[in-house]
Design a protein around this motif. Sequence first.
Motif, short mmCIF file in Angstrom:
data_model
loop_
_atom_site.label_atom_id
_atom_site.label_comp_id
_atom_site.label_asym_id
_atom_site.label_seq_id
_atom_site.Cartn_x
_atom_site.Cartn_y
_atom_site.Cartn_z
N TYR A 2 -15.27 2.15 -4.10
CA TYR A 2 -13.88 2.24 -3.66
C TYR A 2 -13.10 3.39 -4.28
O TYR A 2 -11.93 3.59 -3.96
CB TYR A 2 -13.16 0.91 -3.92
CG TYR A 2 -13.60 -0.18 -2.97
CD1 TYR A 2 -13.26 -0.12 -1.62
CD2 TYR A 2 -14.37 -1.25 -3.40
CE1 TYR A 2 -13.66 -1.11 -0.74
CE2 TYR A 2 -14.79 -2.23 -2.53
CZ TYR A 2 -14.43 -2.16 -1.20
OH TYR A 2 -14.85 -3.14 -0.32
N GLY A 3 -13.74 4.15 -5.18
CA GLY A 3 -13.11 5.39 -5.61
C GLY A 3 -12.62 5.49 -7.04
O GLY A 3 -11.93 6.45 -7.39
N GLN A 44 -9.79 -2.51 -2.50
CA GLN A 44 -9.92 -1.49 -1.45
C GLN A 44 -8.75 -0.51 -1.47
O GLN A 44 -8.87 0.61 -0.95
CB GLN A 44 -10.04 -2.14 -0.06
CG GLN A 44 -8.79 -2.80 0.47
CD GLN A 44 -8.58 -4.20 -0.06
OE1 GLN A 44 -9.43 -4.73 -0.79
NE2 GLN A 44 -7.48 -4.84 0.33
N ASN A 45 -7.63 -0.90 -2.08
CA ASN A 45 -6.49 0.01 -2.16
C ASN A 45 -6.76 1.23 -3.04
O ASN A 45 -6.05 2.23 -2.97
CB ASN A 45 -5.25 -0.73 -2.67
CG ASN A 45 -4.66 -1.65 -1.62
OD1 ASN A 45 -4.94 -1.51 -0.43
ND2 ASN A 45 -3.86 -2.61 -2.05
N LEU A 46 -7.81 1.14 -3.87
CA LEU A 46 -8.23 2.31 -4.64
C LEU A 46 -8.61 3.46 -3.71
O LEU A 46 -8.32 4.63 -3.98
CB LEU A 46 -9.43 1.96 -5.53
CG LEU A 46 -9.16 1.43 -6.93
CD1 LEU A 46 -10.47 0.96 -7.56
CD2 LEU A 46 -8.52 2.48 -7.81
N SER A 47 -9.27 3.11 -2.61
CA SER A 47 -9.71 4.14 -1.66
C SER A 47 -8.53 4.88 -1.05
O SER A 47 -8.59 6.09 -0.84
CB SER A 47 -10.54 3.49 -0.53
OG SER A 47 -11.69 2.88 -1.05
N LEU A 48 -7.47 4.15 -0.81
CA LEU A 48 -6.26 4.76 -0.23
C LEU A 48 -5.72 5.84 -1.17
O LEU A 48 -5.43 6.96 -0.74
CB LEU A 48 -5.20 3.68 0.01
CG LEU A 48 -3.81 4.18 0.41
CD1 LEU A 48 -3.85 4.78 1.80
CD2 LEU A 48 -2.79 3.05 0.35
N ILE A 49 -5.60 5.49 -2.44
CA ILE A 49 -5.07 6.44 -3.42
C ILE A 49 -6.03 7.61 -3.61
O ILE A 49 -5.63 8.76 -3.71
CB ILE A 49 -4.81 5.73 -4.76
CG1 ILE A 49 -3.78 4.62 -4.57
CG2 ILE A 49 -4.32 6.71 -5.82
CD1 ILE A 49 -3.57 3.77 -5.79
N GLU A 74 0.81 -1.22 0.00
CA GLU A 74 0.00 0.00 0.00
C GLU A 74 0.85 1.27 0.00
O GLU A 74 0.58 2.21 -0.76
CB GLU A 74 -0.94 0.01 1.21
CG GLU A 74 -2.00 -1.08 1.17
CD GLU A 74 -2.90 -1.04 2.38
OE1 GLU A 74 -2.80 -0.09 3.16
OE2 GLU A 74 -3.72 -1.98 2.53
N GLU A 75 1.86 1.31 0.84
CA GLU A 75 2.68 2.52 0.96
C GLU A 75 3.39 2.84 -0.36
O GLU A 75 3.41 3.99 -0.80
CB GLU A 75 3.71 2.36 2.09
CG GLU A 75 4.51 3.63 2.34
CD GLU A 75 5.49 3.48 3.50
OE1 GLU A 75 6.29 4.40 3.70
OE2 GLU A 75 5.45 2.44 4.19
N GLN A 128 3.98 5.98 -5.38
CA GLN A 128 4.07 6.03 -6.83
C GLN A 128 3.00 6.94 -7.41
O GLN A 128 3.27 7.74 -8.32
CB GLN A 128 3.93 4.63 -7.43
CG GLN A 128 5.15 3.75 -7.23
CD GLN A 128 4.94 2.36 -7.79
OE1 GLN A 128 3.93 2.08 -8.43
NE2 GLN A 128 5.89 1.47 -7.52
N ALA A 129 1.79 6.83 -6.88
CA ALA A 129 0.69 7.66 -7.37
C ALA A 129 0.97 9.14 -7.11
O ALA A 129 0.75 9.99 -7.98
CB ALA A 129 -0.62 7.24 -6.69
#
Length: 228
Positions: free
Chosen positions: A124-125, A93-98, A64-65, A70-71
Amino acid sequence: MFKITNEQIKQSKIELEKRKKIFSYDMLGRSLSSNPFFPKEVKKNLQRINGEIKFISIIKEEKEEKLLNQALNLEKDETNCALCIELQPQDIQNLSLIRRYIKLPLLNKQFIFDQYQILESLVYGADFILLYAKFLNLKELKSLLEFTRYLGLEALVLISDKEDLSKAIFAGADILGIYFLQTFDEISYKKMISLIPNSKIILACNNIEKNEIKKYQNLGIDVFCKDK
Protein backbone atom coordinates in the motif's frame (compact mmCIF):
# COMPACT_ATOMS: atom_id res chain seq x y z
CA MET A 1 1.52 10.42 20.36
CA PHE A 2 2.78 6.81 20.20
CA LYS A 3 1.04 5.41 23.26
CA ILE A 4 -0.86 2.19 22.62
CA THR A 5 -3.35 0.40 24.85
CA ASN A 6 -4.12 -3.29 25.33
CA GLU A 7 -7.53 -2.64 23.82
CA GLN A 8 -5.93 -1.21 20.66
CA ILE A 9 -3.67 -4.25 20.42
CA LYS A 10 -6.64 -6.57 20.78
CA GLN A 11 -8.59 -4.66 18.12
CA SER A 12 -5.61 -4.69 15.75
CA LYS A 13 -5.41 -8.47 15.98
CA ILE A 14 -9.14 -8.84 15.30
CA GLU A 15 -8.95 -6.53 12.27
CA LEU A 16 -5.91 -8.39 10.92
CA GLU A 17 -7.74 -11.72 10.97
CA LYS A 18 -10.60 -10.13 9.06
CA ARG A 19 -8.24 -8.79 6.38
CA LYS A 20 -6.49 -12.14 6.04
CA LYS A 21 -9.82 -13.81 5.25
CA ILE A 22 -10.59 -11.25 2.56
CA PHE A 23 -7.11 -11.00 1.04
CA SER A 24 -4.84 -13.96 1.82
CA TYR A 25 -1.09 -13.71 2.36
CA ASP A 26 -0.43 -15.42 -1.00
CA MET A 27 -2.76 -13.04 -2.83
CA LEU A 28 -1.09 -10.09 -1.15
CA GLY A 29 2.33 -11.37 -2.20
CA ARG A 30 1.28 -11.91 -5.79
CA SER A 31 -0.04 -8.35 -5.98
CA LEU A 32 3.56 -7.12 -5.68
CA SER A 33 4.14 -8.02 -9.33
CA SER A 34 1.96 -5.05 -10.29
CA ASN A 35 2.91 -2.85 -7.33
CA PRO A 36 3.77 0.71 -8.53
CA PHE A 37 5.50 1.64 -5.27
CA PHE A 38 9.23 1.18 -4.73
CA PRO A 39 10.44 1.92 -1.16
CA LYS A 40 12.08 5.32 -0.77
CA GLU A 41 15.39 5.95 0.96
CA VAL A 42 14.52 6.38 4.63
CA LYS A 43 17.83 6.51 6.51
CA LYS A 44 19.26 9.16 4.21
CA ASN A 45 16.25 11.38 4.91
CA LEU A 46 16.43 10.91 8.67
CA GLN A 47 20.15 11.42 9.17
CA ARG A 48 21.16 14.86 10.40
CA ILE A 49 23.04 17.10 7.96
CA ASN A 50 25.13 20.00 9.25
CA GLY A 51 23.07 20.40 12.40
CA GLU A 52 19.75 20.95 10.63
CA ILE A 53 16.63 20.16 12.65
CA LYS A 54 14.35 17.56 11.06
CA PHE A 55 10.80 16.51 11.85
CA ILE A 56 8.37 13.70 11.16
CA SER A 57 4.86 15.10 11.27
CA ILE A 58 2.04 12.79 12.33
CA ILE A 59 -1.19 12.89 10.32
CA LYS A 60 -4.49 11.54 11.57
CA GLU A 61 -7.63 12.05 9.53
CA GLU A 62 -10.42 9.67 8.58
CA LYS A 63 -11.62 11.48 5.45
CA GLU A 64 -9.44 10.77 2.43
CA GLU A 65 -9.54 14.27 0.96
CA LYS A 66 -8.53 15.94 4.24
CA LEU A 67 -5.82 13.33 4.80
CA LEU A 68 -4.28 14.05 1.40
CA ASN A 69 -4.56 17.83 1.80
CA GLN A 70 -2.77 17.68 5.14
CA ALA A 71 0.00 15.56 3.63
CA LEU A 72 0.43 17.95 0.70
CA ASN A 73 0.61 20.96 3.03
CA LEU A 74 3.13 19.28 5.32
CA GLU A 75 5.36 18.31 2.42
CA LYS A 76 5.83 22.00 1.68
CA ASP A 77 7.57 22.40 5.05
CA GLU A 78 11.24 21.79 4.25
CA THR A 79 11.98 20.71 7.83
CA ASN A 80 9.80 17.60 7.41
CA CYS A 81 11.94 14.62 6.42
CA ALA A 82 9.08 12.07 6.46
CA LEU A 83 5.38 11.78 7.29
CA CYS A 84 3.86 9.44 9.86
CA ILE A 85 0.42 8.24 8.77
CA GLU A 86 -1.93 7.23 11.58
CA LEU A 87 -4.73 5.09 10.17
CA GLN A 88 -7.23 2.61 11.51
CA PRO A 89 -6.16 -0.97 10.53
CA GLN A 90 -9.02 -1.29 8.06
CA ASP A 91 -8.06 1.99 6.34
CA ILE A 92 -4.49 1.10 5.34
CA GLN A 93 -5.43 1.50 1.65
CA ASN A 94 -5.39 5.26 2.25
CA LEU A 95 -1.60 5.02 2.27
CA SER A 96 -1.78 4.43 -1.48
CA LEU A 97 -3.70 7.65 -1.96
CA ILE A 98 -1.03 9.70 -0.22
CA ARG A 99 1.85 7.82 -1.85
CA ARG A 100 0.71 8.82 -5.34
CA TYR A 101 1.23 12.51 -4.59
CA ILE A 102 3.88 12.69 -1.84
CA LYS A 103 7.64 12.43 -2.33
CA LEU A 104 8.54 12.19 1.37
CA PRO A 105 8.97 8.71 2.92
CA LEU A 106 5.84 7.47 4.68
CA LEU A 107 5.77 5.74 8.06
CA ASN A 108 2.92 3.32 8.73
CA LYS A 109 2.02 4.03 12.38
CA GLN A 110 -0.09 0.93 12.91
CA PHE A 111 0.80 -1.55 15.65
CA ILE A 112 2.66 -4.29 13.76
CA PHE A 113 3.17 -7.81 15.09
CA ASP A 114 2.75 -10.03 12.00
CA GLN A 115 4.66 -10.43 8.71
CA TYR A 116 1.38 -10.00 6.85
CA GLN A 117 1.19 -6.39 8.05
CA ILE A 118 4.71 -5.67 6.80
CA LEU A 119 3.93 -7.07 3.36
CA GLU A 120 0.68 -5.10 3.45
CA SER A 121 2.64 -1.92 4.28
CA LEU A 122 4.82 -2.41 1.20
CA VAL A 123 1.87 -3.14 -1.08
CA TYR A 124 0.00 0.00 0.00
CA GLY A 125 2.98 2.33 -0.19
CA ALA A 126 4.69 2.67 3.20
CA ASP A 127 8.46 3.13 3.24
CA PHE A 128 9.01 2.22 6.87
CA ILE A 129 7.04 0.72 9.71
CA LEU A 130 6.78 1.10 13.48
CA LEU A 131 7.74 -1.75 15.81
CA TYR A 132 7.06 -1.50 19.56
CA ALA A 133 9.89 -3.23 21.45
CA LYS A 134 7.71 -3.20 24.58
CA PHE A 135 5.15 -5.59 23.07
CA LEU A 136 7.50 -7.96 21.22
CA ASN A 137 10.02 -10.42 22.60
CA LEU A 138 13.56 -10.50 21.17
CA LYS A 139 12.84 -13.38 18.80
CA GLU A 140 9.71 -11.71 17.43
CA LEU A 141 11.39 -8.32 17.03
CA LYS A 142 14.42 -9.81 15.25
CA SER A 143 12.22 -11.84 12.91
CA LEU A 144 10.04 -8.85 11.99
CA LEU A 145 13.11 -6.65 11.43
CA GLU A 146 14.69 -9.22 9.14
CA PHE A 147 11.50 -9.61 7.11
CA THR A 148 11.14 -5.83 6.88
CA ARG A 149 14.61 -5.49 5.37
CA TYR A 150 14.03 -8.47 3.10
CA LEU A 151 11.16 -6.52 1.54
CA GLY A 152 13.33 -3.40 1.17
CA LEU A 153 11.61 -1.43 3.93
CA GLU A 154 13.00 0.09 7.14
CA ALA A 155 11.69 -0.06 10.70
CA LEU A 156 11.51 2.54 13.44
CA VAL A 157 11.81 0.61 16.71
CA LEU A 158 10.13 2.39 19.60
CA ILE A 159 11.85 2.12 23.00
CA SER A 160 10.89 3.52 26.40
CA ASP A 161 13.44 2.00 28.81
CA LYS A 162 16.76 0.14 29.04
CA GLU A 163 15.09 -3.24 28.56
CA ASP A 164 13.50 -2.08 25.30
CA LEU A 165 16.83 -0.64 24.14
CA SER A 166 18.72 -3.84 24.88
CA LYS A 167 16.13 -5.83 22.96
CA ALA A 168 16.28 -3.43 20.00
CA ILE A 169 20.09 -3.48 19.84
CA PHE A 170 20.32 -7.28 19.96
CA ALA A 171 17.59 -7.52 17.31
CA GLY A 172 19.68 -5.31 15.01
CA ALA A 173 17.60 -2.12 14.94
CA ASP A 174 19.20 0.86 13.16
CA ILE A 175 16.49 3.50 13.75
CA LEU A 176 15.41 4.01 17.35
CA GLY A 177 12.54 6.14 18.59
CA ILE A 178 12.68 7.14 22.26
CA TYR A 179 9.25 7.50 23.83
CA PHE A 180 8.82 7.82 27.59
CA LEU A 181 5.43 6.52 28.65
CA GLN A 182 5.17 8.70 31.74
CA THR A 183 7.06 11.95 32.34
CA PHE A 184 10.18 12.81 30.38
CA ASP A 185 12.87 15.44 30.63
CA GLU A 186 16.35 16.30 29.43
CA ILE A 187 17.98 13.99 31.97
CA SER A 188 15.82 11.02 30.93
CA TYR A 189 16.77 11.49 27.28
CA LYS A 190 20.44 12.04 28.13
CA LYS A 191 20.63 8.77 30.09
CA MET A 192 18.97 6.79 27.31
CA ILE A 193 21.04 8.33 24.52
CA SER A 194 24.28 7.63 26.40
CA LEU A 195 23.53 3.91 26.02
CA ILE A 196 22.86 4.02 22.27
CA PRO A 197 25.71 3.31 19.81
CA ASN A 198 26.74 6.29 17.66
CA SER A 199 25.83 4.45 14.45
CA LYS A 200 22.10 4.49 15.26
CA ILE A 201 19.59 7.09 14.09
CA ILE A 202 17.71 8.49 17.10
CA LEU A 203 14.23 10.00 17.09
CA ALA A 204 12.57 11.88 19.94
CA CYS A 205 8.97 10.65 19.92
CA ASN A 206 7.61 12.71 22.80
CA ASN A 207 6.16 16.15 22.15
CA ILE A 208 9.01 18.57 22.84
CA GLU A 209 8.42 22.30 23.07
CA LYS A 210 9.72 24.29 20.11
CA ASN A 211 12.00 26.44 22.27
CA GLU A 212 13.68 23.32 23.72
CA ILE A 213 14.31 21.43 20.48
CA LYS A 214 17.86 22.71 19.98
CA LYS A 215 18.76 21.62 23.50
CA TYR A 216 17.55 18.09 22.87
CA GLN A 217 19.23 18.00 19.49
CA ASN A 218 22.54 18.73 21.21
CA LEU A 219 22.03 15.55 23.24
CA GLY A 220 22.19 13.52 20.02
CA ILE A 221 18.63 13.50 18.64
CA ASP A 222 18.52 13.30 14.84
CA VAL A 223 14.78 13.74 14.24
CA PHE A 224 11.81 15.04 16.23
CA CYS A 225 8.25 13.75 15.91
CA LYS A 226 5.38 16.19 16.13
CA ASP A 227 1.64 16.20 15.70
CA LYS A 228 0.42 18.00 12.58
